[in-house]
Write a protein that holds these residues in place. Sequence first.
Motif, PDB file in Angstrom:
ATOM      1  N   PRO A   1       0.803  -1.224   0.000  1.00 42.37           N
ATOM      2  CA  PRO A   1       0.000   0.000   0.000  1.00 42.37           C
ATOM      3  C   PRO A   1       0.841   1.280   0.000  1.00 42.37           C
ATOM      4  CG  PRO A   1      -0.843  -1.579   1.594  1.00 42.37           C
ATOM      5  CD  PRO A   1       0.434  -2.150   1.096  1.00 42.37           C
ATOM      6  N   GLU A   2       2.026   1.270   0.661  1.00 41.83           N
ATOM      7  CA  GLU A   2       2.877   2.461   0.727  1.00 41.83           C
ATOM      8  C   GLU A   2       3.314   2.895  -0.663  1.00 41.83           C
ATOM      9  OE1 GLU A   2       3.315  -0.292   2.531  1.00 41.83           O
ATOM     10  OE2 GLU A   2       2.704   0.458   4.512  1.00 41.83           O
ATOM     11  N   THR A   3       3.531   1.901  -1.537  1.00 44.03           N
ATOM     12  CA  THR A   3       3.918   2.208  -2.917  1.00 44.03           C
ATOM     13  C   THR A   3       2.832   3.037  -3.594  1.00 44.03           C
ATOM     14  OG1 THR A   3       5.030   0.074  -2.978  1.00 44.03           O
ATOM     15  CG2 THR A   3       4.631   1.139  -5.109  1.00 44.03           C
ATOM     16  N   ALA A   4       1.590   2.667  -3.340  1.00 44.87           N
ATOM     17  CA  ALA A   4       0.459   3.377  -3.935  1.00 44.87           C
ATOM     18  C   ALA A   4       0.381   4.816  -3.418  1.00 44.87           C
ATOM     19  CB  ALA A   4      -0.843   2.640  -3.626  1.00 44.87           C
ATOM     20  N   LEU A   5       0.639   4.984  -2.115  1.00 35.23           N
ATOM     21  CA  LEU A   5       0.589   6.330  -1.528  1.00 35.23           C
ATOM     22  C   LEU A   5       1.609   7.255  -2.165  1.00 35.23           C
ATOM     23  CD1 LEU A   5       0.348   6.348   2.368  1.00 35.23           C
ATOM     24  CD2 LEU A   5      -1.174   7.437   0.714  1.00 35.23           C
ATOM     25  N   LEU A   6       2.855   6.765  -2.287  1.00 38.24           N
ATOM     26  CA  LEU A   6       3.905   7.592  -2.885  1.00 38.24           C
ATOM     27  C   LEU A   6       3.562   7.877  -4.346  1.00 38.24           C
ATOM     28  CD1 LEU A   6       7.175   6.077  -1.321  1.00 38.24           C
ATOM     29  CD2 LEU A   6       5.974   8.139  -0.647  1.00 38.24           C
ATOM     30  N   ALA A   7       3.033   6.865  -5.048  1.00 38.03           N
ATOM     31  CA  ALA A   7       2.734   7.025  -6.479  1.00 38.03           C
ATOM     32  C   ALA A   7       1.621   8.044  -6.704  1.00 38.03           C
ATOM     33  CB  ALA A   7       2.354   5.672  -7.080  1.00 38.03           C
ATOM     34  N   ILE A   8       0.590   7.998  -5.882  1.00 39.27           N
ATOM     35  CA  ILE A   8      -0.518   8.938  -6.123  1.00 39.27           C
ATOM     36  C   ILE A   8      -0.082  10.375  -5.823  1.00 39.27           C
ATOM     37  CG2 ILE A   8      -1.722   8.838  -3.882  1.00 39.27           C
ATOM     38  CD1 ILE A   8      -4.329   8.702  -5.598  1.00 39.27           C
ATOM     39  N   ARG A   9       0.770  10.548  -4.806  1.00 42.00           N
ATOM     40  CA  ARG A   9       1.289  11.891  -4.511  1.00 42.00           C
ATOM     41  C   ARG A   9       2.053  12.422  -5.713  1.00 42.00           C
ATOM     42  NH1 ARG A   9       3.688  10.372   1.511  1.00 42.00           N
ATOM     43  NH2 ARG A   9       1.659  10.311   2.568  1.00 42.00           N
ATOM     44  N   LYS A  10       2.904  11.569  -6.286  1.00 47.10           N
ATOM     45  CA  LYS A  10       3.714  11.985  -7.434  1.00 47.10           C
ATOM     46  C   LYS A  10       2.818  12.258  -8.645  1.00 47.10           C
ATOM     47  CE  LYS A  10       8.133  12.575  -8.484  1.00 47.10           C
ATOM     48  NZ  LYS A  10       8.976  13.479  -7.683  1.00 47.10           N
TER      49      LYS A  10
ATOM     50  N   LEU B   1      -0.154  19.582   4.189  1.00 49.30           N
ATOM     51  CA  LEU B   1      -0.504  20.387   5.362  1.00 49.30           C
ATOM     52  C   LEU B   1      -0.961  19.468   6.488  1.00 49.30           C
ATOM     53  CD1 LEU B   1      -2.660  23.181   3.672  1.00 49.30           C
ATOM     54  CD2 LEU B   1      -0.181  23.113   4.028  1.00 49.30           C
ATOM     55  N   ARG B   2      -0.269  19.550   7.611  1.00 50.89           N
ATOM     56  CA  ARG B   2      -0.636  18.728   8.769  1.00 50.89           C
ATOM     57  C   ARG B   2      -0.789  19.626   9.991  1.00 50.89           C
ATOM     58  NH1 ARG B   2       2.573  12.938   8.051  1.00 50.89           N
ATOM     59  NH2 ARG B   2       1.600  12.489   6.051  1.00 50.89           N
ATOM     60  N   PRO B   3      -1.987  20.149  10.190  1.00 54.52           N
ATOM     61  CA  PRO B   3      -2.190  21.002  11.361  1.00 54.52           C
ATOM     62  C   PRO B   3      -2.158  20.174  12.640  1.00 54.52           C
ATOM     63  CG  PRO B   3      -4.232  20.754  10.095  1.00 54.52           C
ATOM     64  CD  PRO B   3      -3.188  19.984   9.371  1.00 54.52           C
TER      65      PRO B   3
ATOM     66  N   VAL C   1       3.982  22.228   7.351  1.00 54.83           N
ATOM     67  CA  VAL C   1       3.965  22.194   5.893  1.00 54.83           C
ATOM     68  C   VAL C   1       5.130  21.321   5.430  1.00 54.83           C
ATOM     69  CG1 VAL C   1       4.056  23.567   3.777  1.00 54.83           C
ATOM     70  CG2 VAL C   1       2.996  24.527   5.831  1.00 54.83           C
ATOM     71  N   ARG C   2       4.792  20.127   4.974  1.00 52.50           N
ATOM     72  CA  ARG C   2       5.807  19.143   4.589  1.00 52.50           C
ATOM     73  C   ARG C   2       5.907  19.069   3.069  1.00 52.50           C
ATOM     74  NH1 ARG C   2       4.788  12.570   5.201  1.00 52.50           N
ATOM     75  NH2 ARG C   2       6.649  11.923   4.039  1.00 52.50           N
ATOM     76  N   GLU C   3       7.119  19.172   2.539  1.00 55.99           N
ATOM     77  CA  GLU C   3       7.335  18.959   1.096  1.00 55.99           C
ATOM     78  C   GLU C   3       7.085  17.478   0.849  1.00 55.99           C
ATOM     79  OE1 GLU C   3       8.386  18.555  -2.805  1.00 55.99           O
ATOM     80  OE2 GLU C   3       9.267  17.335  -1.228  1.00 55.99           O
TER      81      GLU C   3
ATOM     82  N   ILE D   1      14.593  12.549  -0.195  1.00 57.43           N
ATOM     83  CA  ILE D   1      15.130  11.189  -0.111  1.00 57.43           C
ATOM     84  C   ILE D   1      14.070  10.105  -0.397  1.00 57.43           C
ATOM     85  CG2 ILE D   1      14.797  10.863   2.370  1.00 57.43           C
ATOM     86  CD1 ILE D   1      17.756   9.822   2.403  1.00 57.43           C
ATOM     87  N   TYR D   2      12.778  10.416  -0.196  1.00 57.86           N
ATOM     88  CA  TYR D   2      11.753   9.405  -0.445  1.00 57.86           C
ATOM     89  C   TYR D   2      11.569   9.137  -1.934  1.00 57.86           C
ATOM     90  CZ  TYR D   2      10.405   9.669   4.490  1.00 57.86           C
ATOM     91  OH  TYR D   2      10.404   9.630   5.862  1.00 57.86           O
ATOM     92  N   PHE D   3      12.050  10.072  -2.758  1.00 60.54           N
ATOM     93  CA  PHE D   3      11.903   9.902  -4.198  1.00 60.54           C
ATOM     94  C   PHE D   3      13.249   9.838  -4.915  1.00 60.54           C
ATOM     95  CE2 PHE D   3       7.766  11.372  -2.880  1.00 60.54           C
ATOM     96  CZ  PHE D   3       6.913  10.598  -3.649  1.00 60.54           C
TER      97      PHE D   3
ATOM     98  N   GLY E   1       9.743  16.311   7.640  1.00 60.86           N
ATOM     99  CA  GLY E   1       8.320  16.573   7.850  1.00 60.86           C
ATOM    100  C   GLY E   1       7.565  15.314   8.247  1.00 60.86           C
ATOM    101  N   ASP E   2       7.966  14.188   7.695  1.00 63.07           N
ATOM    102  CA  ASP E   2       7.341  12.916   8.064  1.00 63.07           C
ATOM    103  C   ASP E   2       7.517  12.684   9.564  1.00 63.07           C
ATOM    104  OD1 ASP E   2       6.193  10.397   7.899  1.00 63.07           O
ATOM    105  OD2 ASP E   2       8.015   9.409   7.172  1.00 63.07           O
ATOM    106  N   ILE E   3       8.739  12.890  10.030  1.00 63.98           N
ATOM    107  CA  ILE E   3       9.066  12.600  11.434  1.00 63.98           C
ATOM    108  C   ILE E   3       8.465  13.654  12.369  1.00 63.98           C
ATOM    109  CG2 ILE E   3      10.964  12.340  13.068  1.00 63.98           C
ATOM    110  CD1 ILE E   3      12.655  11.401  10.549  1.00 63.98           C
TER     111      ILE E   3
HETATM  112  C1  IPM Z   1       2.938   9.394   6.037  1.00 64.82           C
HETATM  113  C2  IPM Z   1       3.399   7.976   6.001  1.00 64.82           C
HETATM  114  C3  IPM Z   1       3.989   7.710   4.626  1.00 64.82           C
HETATM  115  C4  IPM Z   1       5.112   8.696   4.436  1.00 64.82           C
HETATM  116  C5  IPM Z   1       4.469   6.273   4.387  1.00 64.82           C
HETATM  117  C6  IPM Z   1       3.384   5.262   4.676  1.00 64.82           C
HETATM  118  C7  IPM Z   1       5.030   6.101   2.991  1.00 64.82           C
HETATM  119  O1  IPM Z   1       4.324   7.740   7.011  1.00 64.82           O
HETATM  120  O2  IPM Z   1       2.038   9.750   5.243  1.00 64.82           O
HETATM  121  O3  IPM Z   1       3.470  10.166   6.839  1.00 64.82           O
HETATM  122  O4  IPM Z   1       6.203   8.498   4.959  1.00 64.82           O
HETATM  123  O5  IPM Z   1       4.902   9.698   3.776  1.00 64.82           O
END
Ligand code: IPM
Length: 360
Positions: free
Chosen positions: A90-99, A107-109, A136-138, A143-145, A249-251
């Motif tokens: 599923p994570e592959t799909a998330l990254l792909a749809i964002r791209k 935006l993560r309030p 506000v996360r790029e 590195i994720y891409f 931003g993820d962290i």
């Molecule tokens: C998030 C998640 C995703 C990310 C993962 C599941 C790829 O942790 O949306 O924060 O790191 O962007």
Amino acid sequence: MSNYKIALIRGDGIGPEIVGEAVKVMDKVGQVYGHQFSYVDVLMGGCATDAVGKSYPDGTAELCKSCDAVLLGAVGGPRWGSDKPAQQRPETALLAIRKDLGLFTNLRPAAMRKGMEDASPLKRETAQQGFDIMMVRELTGGIYFGKRERYQTEDRGQEATDLMAYSEMEIERIGRKAFELARLRRHKVTSVDKANVLATSRLWREVMHRLAAEYPDVTYEDMLVDNCAMQIVRNPGQFDVVVTENMFGDILSDEASQVTGSIGLLPSASLGASDPGLYEPIHGSAPDIAGQNKANPMATILSVAMMFRYSFGLAAEAQAVEDAVDSVLQSGWHTADIAGDGDKLVGTVEMGRLICDAIR
Ligand code: IPM
Ligand code: MG
């Protein structure tokens, strides 16, 4: 009367249940404010792997692009873990749809909601002072891409590398979003980097300084990422808009969400240069409580409020949804994730109904 077409990615685990309640809320807003919302179901995530063998079926992006906005419940679960091929995860799909949708702004309030202070892991007085951070996360660079490699060395066993790259163009467009948002809030931007070590961060900082000169009405500061991680627990009230690259931003957004004490209440928006934007709760698919009418639909419902505000320009409707959530919370109706002593415990469907009833 306006018409809006919304792609629904119900996804895995609790996803279908929480999206179901969000749809009821949209329909209620439609009745009250005279809008027509129509829905297109889009298969993505582990459920897509089960149905068609891949988490991101062909045509997913095109289907979403035919809509005005995308609402996503949650994707993922232990059945489609990191031992599976990439196209089944599923994570592959998330990254792909964002791209594919060009969603470079995330935006993560993270705000302290009234009445949630005791659930926060912060010191009592810090929680009571409150905070309201717009992270506000790029979302489509870094590195994720970047290019990934794994190879055999002569004397050190295997080695792996992940490339972190950022262009001025990518930094400038996310930076601009941050400054524009700050103008709608408390006029402060904190840009988070690791410029004492990383070349990408030094470029990041240069571009941000250039932008800061264009927005003299916005107070600007740089902050190193390790310090920022400390400041979020020490004094989160100092932040307004925080802008940072993808991995930081993820962290940091997970950290900021946790200190609100109410991760089940936090929405997010992922936006590009054009429609559709994608809206989703920041929590995951919670497979352990799926199908039990226990999940908290509030984060998904608040994501709908963000959709109204950022994709449709429906500020009053967004406010009505947020006010409805607040009033239900303050009346003491809580789902299990946030219920304390003396609260009135309700399930997913009852919570959805209470919020609908509070929209007038
Ligand atoms: C998030 C998640 C995703 C990310 C993962 C599941 C790829 O942790 O949306 O924060 O790191 O962007
Ligand atoms: Mg994350």
